[in-house]
Scaffold this active site. Structure first.
Site, mmCIF file in Angstrom:
data_model
loop_
_atom_site.group_PDB
_atom_site.id
_atom_site.type_symbol
_atom_site.label_atom_id
_atom_site.label_comp_id
_atom_site.label_asym_id
_atom_site.label_seq_id
_atom_site.Cartn_x
_atom_site.Cartn_y
_atom_site.Cartn_z
ATOM 1 N N LEU A 16 0.808 -1.072 -0.183
ATOM 2 C CA LEU A 16 0.075 -0.003 -0.029
ATOM 3 C C LEU A 16 0.891 1.344 -0.037
ATOM 4 C CD1 LEU A 16 -2.528 -0.994 2.651
ATOM 5 C CD2 LEU A 16 -3.052 -0.975 0.038
ATOM 6 N N GLY A 20 6.806 5.920 7.556
ATOM 7 C CA GLY A 20 7.974 5.973 8.366
ATOM 8 C C GLY A 20 8.722 4.866 8.793
ATOM 9 N N GLY A 22 8.301 1.607 8.506
ATOM 10 C CA GLY A 22 7.904 0.406 7.776
ATOM 11 C C GLY A 22 7.246 0.560 6.487
ATOM 12 N N GLU A 23 6.950 -0.681 6.246
ATOM 13 C CA GLU A 23 6.225 -0.754 4.752
ATOM 14 C C GLU A 23 4.642 -1.187 5.204
ATOM 15 O OE1 GLU A 23 7.139 0.233 1.997
ATOM 16 O OE2 GLU A 23 9.289 0.410 2.511
ATOM 17 N N VAL A 24 3.665 -0.958 4.545
ATOM 18 C CA VAL A 24 2.331 -1.117 4.856
ATOM 19 C C VAL A 24 1.708 -1.897 3.646
ATOM 20 C CG1 VAL A 24 0.049 -0.220 5.574
ATOM 21 C CG2 VAL A 24 2.102 0.829 6.210
ATOM 22 N N LYS A 39 1.454 -3.138 9.197
ATOM 23 C CA LYS A 39 2.887 -2.573 9.084
ATOM 24 C C LYS A 39 4.032 -3.338 9.384
ATOM 25 C CE LYS A 39 4.716 1.896 10.100
ATOM 26 N NZ LYS A 39 4.591 3.484 10.770
ATOM 27 N N ASP A 148 5.584 14.073 13.923
ATOM 28 C CA ASP A 148 5.767 14.049 12.317
ATOM 29 C C ASP A 148 4.644 14.219 11.479
ATOM 30 O OD1 ASP A 148 7.253 13.556 10.298
ATOM 31 O OD2 ASP A 148 7.260 11.214 10.322
#
Length: 296
Positions: A16, A20, A22-24, A39, A148
């Site tokens: 997706l 930040g 990681g990868e989702v 995530k 953030d």
């Protein structure tokens, strides 16, 4: 990673977004058949060194990334929504490492929408930004500071009542002492995207409070209204100097006329150099923004 199964339960379907730490991915929960988002902690991201723009950003250590990911998991367990994303599970896969499970929300990041369409008219933007303020209010009520907030961490999808905004990515958040006793902020390092961070976050890292989130979110508002950021700088050193010494660019110079003077006053207050000159709390921001609602 599509086809990967985490903890013999979550089968990854497709990627997706990068978010930040990681990868989702979208995934299927084999125990319920429900589609969810997972995530997964990725390669540690680079950290911005505010002391020198000549040096390449230093990559966060694996240990620090893992500690921040654990902190994000703790924070997400305490969220309720609907404009934040509470976790609904998680764990650590022996091969692929730690992951967090969320309700699946697929949509468009606000930053991508601005890049695609340019400035967003106040009438269209107003209800979305009110949802952003409500998301921040939830964080602040439980003692979290996001640190953030940016257009890349705001997701827009279709909710039960129309377009819904969700504030993403708590990987840089500051937890209240009762929830965390780890000090992860490195002196001289800036968490988050410097283009959205307030002056005090760029210069002193640790010395930020809830008013840093107000500044960052107001930068998002400025960008959405104009298609541009409040400061145009060639490098981080210049950006930090501009944010400390000069006022942001005027909305009136970047938006087609007529520009509501009260909107300018509101945005400028949120972007004040000194935290003491900004809104005192998110409740003040919400009241001020609601007063700017365009007539139907």
């Amino acid at each position: 990673m599509p086809g990967t199964v985490l903890l013999q339960r979550y089968r990854v379907v497709r990627h997706l977004r990068r978010e930040g730490l990681g990868e989702v991915f979208s995934a299927e929960d084999a125990s319920t058949g429900r589609r969810v988002a997972v995530k997964v902690l990725g390669e540690p991201p680079a950290r911005v060194d505010t002391g020198s723009v000549l040096n390449a950003p230093e990559r966060m250590t694996t240990a620090e990334a893992e500690a921040r990911f654990r902190r994000e998991a703790v924070a997400c367990e305490r969220l309720q929504g609907p404009h934040t994303l509470p976790s609904i599970g998680g764990g650590a896969d022996p091969k692929h490492g730690p992951f967090i499970v969320f309700e699946l929300r697929e949509g468009e990041l606000l930053g991508d929408r601005i890049a695609r369409l340019g400035a967003i008219p106040l009438g269209d933007l107003h209800p979305l930004v009110e949802q952003l303020w409500l998301a921040i209010a939830e964080l602040h009520e439980i003692g979290l500071i996001h640190r953030d907030i940016s257009a890349a961490n705001v997701l827009i999808d279709r909710g039960p009542d129309g377009e819904r905004l969700t504030l993403l990515d708590l990987g840089s958040c500051k937890l209240p002492p009762a929830l965390c006793d780890e000090e992860l902020t490195v002196a001289g390092r800036c968490l988050g995207d410097p283009r959205y961070a307030p002056p005090e976050q760029l210069m002193k890292g640790k010395a930020v409070d809830h008013r840093a989130d107000i500044y960052a979110a107001m930068t998002v508002v400025f960008q959405a209204l104009t298609g541009e950021l409040p400061y145009a700088a060639r490098n981080l050193m210049m950006l930090a100097d501009l944010k400390t010494r000069t006022a942001p660019r005027r909305l009136g110079n970047l938006m087609p006329p007529p520009v509501d003077r009260q909107v300018e006053v509101f945005v400028n207050r949120g972007l004040a150099h000194s935290p003491d000159r900004r809104f005192a709390n998110i409740a003040e921001v919400i009241d001020g923004w609601r007063a700017l609602r365009p007539a139907s």
